[in-house]
Design an enzyme around this catalytic site. Structure first.
Site, PDB file in Angstrom:
ATOM      1  NE  ARG A  23      -1.482  -1.587   3.576  1.00 37.57           N
ATOM      2  CZ  ARG A  23      -1.379  -0.869   4.748  1.00 37.57           C
ATOM      3  NH1 ARG A  23      -3.108  -0.043   5.720  1.00 37.57           N
ATOM      4  NH2 ARG A  23      -0.671  -1.266   5.483  1.00 37.57           N
ATOM      5  CD  GLN A  47      10.486  30.616  12.680  1.00 36.75           C
ATOM      6  OE1 GLN A  47      10.631  31.137  14.208  1.00 36.75           O
ATOM      7  NE2 GLN A  47      10.764  30.529  11.441  1.00 36.75           N
ATOM      8  CG  ASP A  48       7.303  23.011  11.253  1.00 36.04           C
ATOM      9  OD1 ASP A  48       8.349  22.901  12.369  1.00 36.04           O
ATOM     10  OD2 ASP A  48       6.683  22.245  11.282  1.00 36.04           O
ATOM     11  CG  ASN A  49      11.004  27.969   8.399  1.00 34.48           C
ATOM     12  OD1 ASN A  49      10.603  28.867   9.141  1.00 34.48           O
ATOM     13  ND2 ASN A  49      12.849  28.206   9.476  1.00 34.48           N
ATOM     14  NE  ARG A  59      16.703  28.914  -1.104  1.00 35.72           N
ATOM     15  CZ  ARG A  59      15.985  29.542  -0.874  1.00 35.72           C
ATOM     16  NH1 ARG A  59      16.058  31.046  -0.663  1.00 35.72           N
ATOM     17  NH2 ARG A  59      14.683  29.435  -1.951  1.00 35.72           N
ATOM     18  CG  HIS A  62      21.788  31.641   6.376  1.00 32.58           C
ATOM     19  ND1 HIS A  62      20.936  31.339   5.499  1.00 32.58           N
ATOM     20  CD2 HIS A  62      22.362  32.687   6.026  1.00 32.58           C
ATOM     21  CE1 HIS A  62      21.062  31.734   4.429  1.00 32.58           C
ATOM     22  NE2 HIS A  62      21.918  32.320   4.189  1.00 32.58           N
ATOM     23  CE  LYS A  72      18.432  26.808  11.179  1.00 31.48           C
ATOM     24  NZ  LYS A  72      18.933  27.320   9.916  1.00 31.48           N
ATOM     25  CE1 TYR A 132      14.816  27.275   8.408  1.00 29.94           C
ATOM     26  CE2 TYR A 132      14.903  26.551   6.261  1.00 29.94           C
ATOM     27  CZ  TYR A 132      14.783  27.343   7.032  1.00 29.94           C
ATOM     28  OH  TYR A 132      14.677  28.399   6.034  1.00 29.94           O
ATOM     29  CE  LYS A 169      20.602  37.584   5.082  1.00 31.11           C
ATOM     30  NZ  LYS A 169      19.205  37.295   5.742  1.00 31.11           N
ATOM     31  CG  ASP A 170      22.282  33.494   1.187  1.00 29.67           C
ATOM     32  OD1 ASP A 170      22.805  34.426   2.326  1.00 29.67           O
ATOM     33  OD2 ASP A 170      22.265  32.373   1.257  1.00 29.67           O
TER      34      ASP A 170
END
Length: 181
Positions: A23, A47-49, A59, A62, A72, A132, A169-170
């Site tokens: 299944r 918090q979930d992103n 990315r 950070h 995370k 994350y 930014k990065d």
């Protein structure tokens, strides 16, 4: 759920127990109690992103610092990413070292990135949806970072440099030596 150590202190790969039959499959993606028992780390996330990116997007690197530091728990829901954690805790025996792992929906692996670590990922498939969980809320003034191609860290992002796609930014982040963490 299985917890696998990485070469970095307090950074873990989480491998779920998957129940599969004709299944389809079922697995528990996260269980706070089991996580805390197996790692000794706080497993309470607030918090979930989710992000969606195309091939070549990178990315990172950070982090959130100070009282707004975040741990995370990351995974890839669609596509393929190379996920990287960098130990930026100056008092750690693995300070300045990085670890990377390929995350896909097929391998169902997750990476736990503790507080004080930098984090980033590169997209190796046509598109990817990345998830994350964070154990603290985002706070813009507490951002820290290191440029993706820092010579001291020498991270292999598994992408040709001419295929890397960065946000403005990065592309302007400080080096590891500048210690913006």
């Amino acid at each position: 759920m299985k917890i696998k150590s990485t070469p970095l202190k307090d950074c873990y790969i989480i491998e779920p127990t998957v129940f599969e039959d004709e299944r389809g499959y079922f697995y528990e993606k996260f269980n706070e109690q089991k996580f805390e028992e197996l790692t000794g780390m706080n497993g309470h996330f607030v918090q979930d992103n989710i992000s969606k990116s195309s091939y070549g997007v990178l990315r990172g690197v950070h982090l959130q610092k100070g009282e707004h530091a975040q741990a995370k728990l990351v995974s890839c829901l669609e596509g393929k990413v190379f996920d990287v954690a960098v130990d930026l805790r100056e008092d750690s025996p693995t300070f300045g070292q990085w670890f990377g792992v390929e995350l896909t929906p097929e391998n169902k692996l997750q990476l736990y990135v503790p507080r004080g670590f930098g984090h980033g990922f590169s997209v190796l498939s046509e598109t990817a949806i990345f998830s994350y969980k964070c154990d603290n809320f985002y706070h813009k003034e507490s951002e820290g970072s290191v440029i993706w191609n820092d010579k001291d860290l020498n991270i292999d992002w598994k992408l040709p440099a001419d295929k890397v796609l960065l946000s403005e930014k990065d592309s302007q982040l400080p080096t590891f030596a500048e210690k913006n963490f």
